[in-house]
Design a protein around this motif. Structure first.
Motif, PDB file in Angstrom:
ATOM      1  N   VAL A  66       0.957  -0.994  -0.414  1.00  0.00           N
ATOM      2  CA  VAL A  66       0.347  -0.534   0.158  1.00  0.00           C
ATOM      3  C   VAL A  66       0.978   0.935  -0.167  1.00  0.00           C
ATOM      4  CG1 VAL A  66      -1.765   0.925   1.606  1.00  0.00           C
ATOM      5  CG2 VAL A  66      -1.573  -0.976   0.982  1.00  0.00           C
ATOM      6  N   GLN A  67       1.719   1.668   0.683  1.00  0.00           N
ATOM      7  CA  GLN A  67       2.311   2.447   0.720  1.00  0.00           C
ATOM      8  C   GLN A  67       3.396   2.488  -0.307  1.00  0.00           C
ATOM      9  OE1 GLN A  67       1.725   4.686   3.449  1.00  0.00           O
ATOM     10  NE2 GLN A  67       0.637   2.870   4.204  1.00  0.00           N
ATOM     11  N   GLU A  68       3.893   1.952  -0.731  1.00  0.00           N
ATOM     12  CA  GLU A  68       4.939   2.026  -2.199  1.00  0.00           C
ATOM     13  C   GLU A  68       4.231   2.749  -3.420  1.00  0.00           C
ATOM     14  OE1 GLU A  68       6.609  -1.544  -3.705  1.00  0.00           O
ATOM     15  OE2 GLU A  68       6.962  -0.710  -5.469  1.00  0.00           O
ATOM     16  N   THR A  69       2.863   1.948  -3.510  1.00  0.00           N
ATOM     17  CA  THR A  69       1.975   2.186  -4.366  1.00  0.00           C
ATOM     18  C   THR A  69       1.544   3.885  -3.817  1.00  0.00           C
ATOM     19  OG1 THR A  69       1.160   0.444  -4.234  1.00  0.00           O
ATOM     20  CG2 THR A  69      -0.590   2.084  -4.945  1.00  0.00           C
ATOM     21  N   ILE A  70       1.375   4.136  -2.966  1.00  0.00           N
ATOM     22  CA  ILE A  70       0.712   5.566  -2.255  1.00  0.00           C
ATOM     23  C   ILE A  70       2.073   6.402  -3.107  1.00  0.00           C
ATOM     24  CG2 ILE A  70       0.799   7.463  -0.739  1.00  0.00           C
ATOM     25  CD1 ILE A  70      -0.955   4.994   0.677  1.00  0.00           C
ATOM     26  N   ARG A  71       3.239   6.160  -2.736  1.00  0.00           N
ATOM     27  CA  ARG A  71       4.136   6.523  -3.262  1.00  0.00           C
ATOM     28  C   ARG A  71       4.509   7.592  -4.777  1.00  0.00           C
ATOM     29  NH1 ARG A  71       9.033   5.678  -3.850  1.00  0.00           N
ATOM     30  NH2 ARG A  71       9.187   3.351  -3.741  1.00  0.00           N
ATOM     31  N   LYS A  72       4.263   6.083  -5.327  1.00  0.00           N
ATOM     32  CA  LYS A  72       5.236   6.243  -6.755  1.00  0.00           C
ATOM     33  C   LYS A  72       3.458   6.238  -7.498  1.00  0.00           C
ATOM     34  CE  LYS A  72       6.264   1.862  -7.998  1.00  0.00           C
ATOM     35  NZ  LYS A  72       6.815  -0.094  -7.490  1.00  0.00           N
ATOM     36  N   TRP A  73       2.264   6.327  -7.357  1.00  0.00           N
ATOM     37  CA  TRP A  73       1.696   6.497  -8.043  1.00  0.00           C
ATOM     38  C   TRP A  73       0.493   7.155  -7.988  1.00  0.00           C
ATOM     39  CZ3 TRP A  73       0.717   3.394 -12.868  1.00  0.00           C
ATOM     40  CH2 TRP A  73       1.763   2.403 -12.994  1.00  0.00           C
ATOM     41  N   GLU A 111      -0.420  11.998 -13.963  1.00  0.00           N
ATOM     42  CA  GLU A 111       0.164  11.636 -15.716  1.00  0.00           C
ATOM     43  C   GLU A 111      -0.333  11.262 -16.890  1.00  0.00           C
ATOM     44  OE1 GLU A 111       4.320  11.376 -16.659  1.00  0.00           O
ATOM     45  OE2 GLU A 111       4.237  11.150 -14.553  1.00  0.00           O
ATOM     46  N   PHE A 112      -1.338   9.894 -15.530  1.00  0.00           N
ATOM     47  CA  PHE A 112      -1.861   8.934 -16.674  1.00  0.00           C
ATOM     48  C   PHE A 112      -3.533   8.518 -16.445  1.00  0.00           C
ATOM     49  CE2 PHE A 112       2.582   8.308 -17.826  1.00  0.00           C
ATOM     50  CZ  PHE A 112       2.769   8.063 -19.294  1.00  0.00           C
ATOM     51  N   PRO A 113      -4.230   9.534 -15.904  1.00  0.00           N
ATOM     52  CA  PRO A 113      -5.255   9.531 -15.203  1.00  0.00           C
ATOM     53  C   PRO A 113      -6.162   8.021 -15.329  1.00  0.00           C
ATOM     54  CG  PRO A 113      -5.455  10.910 -16.340  1.00  0.00           C
ATOM     55  CD  PRO A 113      -3.933  10.844 -17.636  1.00  0.00           C
ATOM     56  N   ASP A 114      -6.320   7.239 -15.964  1.00  0.00           N
ATOM     57  CA  ASP A 114      -6.890   6.096 -16.899  1.00  0.00           C
ATOM     58  C   ASP A 114      -6.537   5.082 -16.364  1.00  0.00           C
ATOM     59  OD1 ASP A 114      -4.670   6.711 -18.809  1.00  0.00           O
ATOM     60  OD2 ASP A 114      -5.983   5.558 -20.324  1.00  0.00           O
ATOM     61  N   VAL A 115      -5.213   4.998 -15.254  1.00  0.00           N
ATOM     62  CA  VAL A 115      -4.467   4.021 -15.521  1.00  0.00           C
ATOM     63  C   VAL A 115      -5.856   3.017 -13.799  1.00  0.00           C
ATOM     64  CG1 VAL A 115      -3.228   4.368 -13.125  1.00  0.00           C
ATOM     65  CG2 VAL A 115      -2.484   3.048 -14.792  1.00  0.00           C
ATOM     66  N   GLU A 116      -5.135   1.722 -13.997  1.00  0.00           N
ATOM     67  CA  GLU A 116      -5.777   0.429 -13.071  1.00  0.00           C
ATOM     68  C   GLU A 116      -4.351   0.144 -12.391  1.00  0.00           C
ATOM     69  OE1 GLU A 116      -8.178  -3.329 -14.419  1.00  0.00           O
ATOM     70  OE2 GLU A 116      -9.140  -1.631 -15.507  1.00  0.00           O
ATOM     71  N   LEU A 117      -5.160   0.249 -11.106  1.00  0.00           N
ATOM     72  CA  LEU A 117      -4.286  -0.323 -10.089  1.00  0.00           C
ATOM     73  C   LEU A 117      -4.565  -1.856  -9.585  1.00  0.00           C
ATOM     74  CD1 LEU A 117      -2.789   2.637  -8.347  1.00  0.00           C
ATOM     75  CD2 LEU A 117      -1.630   1.099 -10.441  1.00  0.00           C
ATOM     76  N   HIS A 118      -4.160  -2.540  -8.969  1.00  0.00           N
ATOM     77  CA  HIS A 118      -4.167  -4.078  -8.722  1.00  0.00           C
ATOM     78  C   HIS A 118      -3.508  -4.096  -7.798  1.00  0.00           C
ATOM     79  CE1 HIS A 118      -7.145  -5.713 -11.979  1.00  0.00           C
ATOM     80  NE2 HIS A 118      -6.781  -4.476 -12.608  1.00  0.00           N
ATOM     81  N   LEU A 119      -4.089  -4.368  -6.369  1.00  0.00           N
ATOM     82  CA  LEU A 119      -2.622  -5.426  -5.462  1.00  0.00           C
ATOM     83  C   LEU A 119      -3.313  -6.405  -5.241  1.00  0.00           C
ATOM     84  CD1 LEU A 119      -1.469  -4.667  -2.771  1.00  0.00           C
ATOM     85  CD2 LEU A 119      -3.703  -5.151  -1.154  1.00  0.00           C
ATOM     86  N   VAL A 120      -1.891  -6.937  -5.575  1.00  0.00           N
ATOM     87  CA  VAL A 120      -1.438  -8.837  -6.137  1.00  0.00           C
ATOM     88  C   VAL A 120      -0.805  -9.418  -4.566  1.00  0.00           C
ATOM     89  CG1 VAL A 120      -1.538  -8.064  -8.408  1.00  0.00           C
ATOM     90  CG2 VAL A 120       0.899  -8.455  -6.595  1.00  0.00           C
ATOM     91  N   GLY A 121      -0.544  -8.198  -3.678  1.00  0.00           N
ATOM     92  CA  GLY A 121       0.287  -9.268  -2.350  1.00  0.00           C
ATOM     93  C   GLY A 121      -0.577  -8.819  -0.985  1.00  0.00           C
ATOM     94  N   ALA A 122      -0.014  -9.611   0.236  1.00  0.00           N
ATOM     95  CA  ALA A 122      -0.363  -9.535   0.664  1.00  0.00           C
ATOM     96  C   ALA A 122      -1.187  -8.576   1.512  1.00  0.00           C
ATOM     97  CB  ALA A 122      -0.097 -10.489   2.137  1.00  0.00           C
ATOM     98  N   LEU A 123      -2.616  -8.317   2.236  1.00  0.00           N
ATOM     99  CA  LEU A 123      -3.034  -6.920   2.895  1.00  0.00           C
ATOM    100  C   LEU A 123      -3.449  -7.008   4.852  1.00  0.00           C
ATOM    101  CD1 LEU A 123      -4.456  -4.103   2.167  1.00  0.00           C
ATOM    102  CD2 LEU A 123      -6.745  -5.134   1.159  1.00  0.00           C
ATOM    103  N   GLN A 124      -2.484  -6.736   5.273  1.00  0.00           N
ATOM    104  CA  GLN A 124      -3.145  -6.581   6.592  1.00  0.00           C
ATOM    105  C   GLN A 124      -4.267  -5.650   6.513  1.00  0.00           C
ATOM    106  OE1 GLN A 124       0.834  -4.323   7.050  1.00  0.00           O
ATOM    107  NE2 GLN A 124       0.957  -4.917   8.941  1.00  0.00           N
ATOM    108  N   THR A 125      -5.598  -6.540   7.884  1.00  0.00           N
ATOM    109  CA  THR A 125      -6.437  -5.193   7.619  1.00  0.00           C
ATOM    110  C   THR A 125      -6.431  -4.165   8.194  1.00  0.00           C
ATOM    111  OG1 THR A 125      -6.544  -6.259  10.385  1.00  0.00           O
ATOM    112  CG2 THR A 125      -7.457  -8.022   8.626  1.00  0.00           C
TER     113      THR A 125
END
Ligand SMILES: *Cc1c(COP(=O)(O)O)cnc(C)c1O
Length: 225
Positions: free
Chosen positions: A63-70, A76-90
């Motif tokens: 999650v944090q890496e996604t916020i920072r990078k994306w 720049e690319f508003p129509d991008v679609e992001l999928h979480l593929v890793g484990a998620l903490q509650t």
């Protein structure tokens, strides 16, 4: 494996061509096969050429890496679609619901409840994939096949979560085909339309078994360090 001189953009074109060829060769391919380009650990300057080449669907595992990078890349690319593929903490469920268009790692009741609350708070819900531990590996996330029916019922019927697919990561030391076949069988039994299966080494095999989402990282971006 990618040759050394290959850029992410040419690697992308190569993967898309291989997806196309695998679909043509399959007896009963899924109605579509979407490429989730897994960009975890790679920085924006390596991701941007793939965006410029037209790819819009990306996978991340934190999650944090996604916020920072994306956050900047999405400007720049508003129509991008992001999928979480890793484990998620509650405790990250709320942020994940705000960030992602799909979550491929719904794997336990506590997370299902956290996602229900988060979706209620945020007012929208990503597409969800139930992760199945098809190899019943003790260290791996996912519900074991015997518990899939009860867990899908909890998520879909009781919590009214949008379960759109099943996801698996076959054991590293086994042939993946029986795992893809098992996931496809479970999806049919529960009338779940999407199948997230297949990575750099085995996405063509996954397409033969009906993959709708293939998650390919290394073959596009190179080796992760
Ligand atoms: C990292 C990752 C991928 C991509 O794997 P590659 O072998 O680099 O293609 C796919 N799925 C999940 C769940 C991952 O964590």
């Amino acid at each position: 494996m990618s040759s050394f001189a290959e850029t992410p953009a040419t690697a992308l074109a190569d993967i898309l061509a291989r997806i196309d060829a695998a679909r043509k060769a399959a007896l009963r391919p899924a109605p579509f096969t979407k490429l989730v380009a897994v960009s975890k650990t790679f920085e924006a300057e390596r991701i941007r050429p793939v965006l410029q080449a037209g790819q819009r669907c990306f996978g991340e595992s934190r999650v944090q890496e996604t916020i920072r990078k994306w956050s900047p890349l999405r400007d720049e690319f508003p129509d991008v679609e992001l999928h979480l593929v890793g484990a998620l903490q509650t405790n990250k469920a709320r942020e994940a619901v705000e960030l992602f268009d799909a979550i491929h790692s719904l794997d336990r009741p506590k997370l299902a409840h956290a996602l229900r609350s988060a979706c209620d708070c945020v007012g929208r819900c990503p597409d969800l994939f139930v992760q199945v531990n098809t190899g019943e590996e003790p260290q791996k996330a996912g519900v074991v096949p015997d518990e899939a029916a009860a867990f899908i019922a909890l998520c879909r019927d009781q919590l009214k979560l949008p379960v759109k697919g099943l996801m698996c990561i076959p054991p590293a030391d086994e042939a993946p085909a029986p795992h893809f076949a098992l996931l496809a069988k479970l999806a049919r039994a529960h009338e779940i339309p999407h199948l997230s299966m297949g990575m750099s080494a085995d996405f063509e095999m996954a397409i033969r078994f009906g993959a709708t989402h293939v998650r390919v990282g290394t073959a596009i971006f190179g080796t992760r360090h």
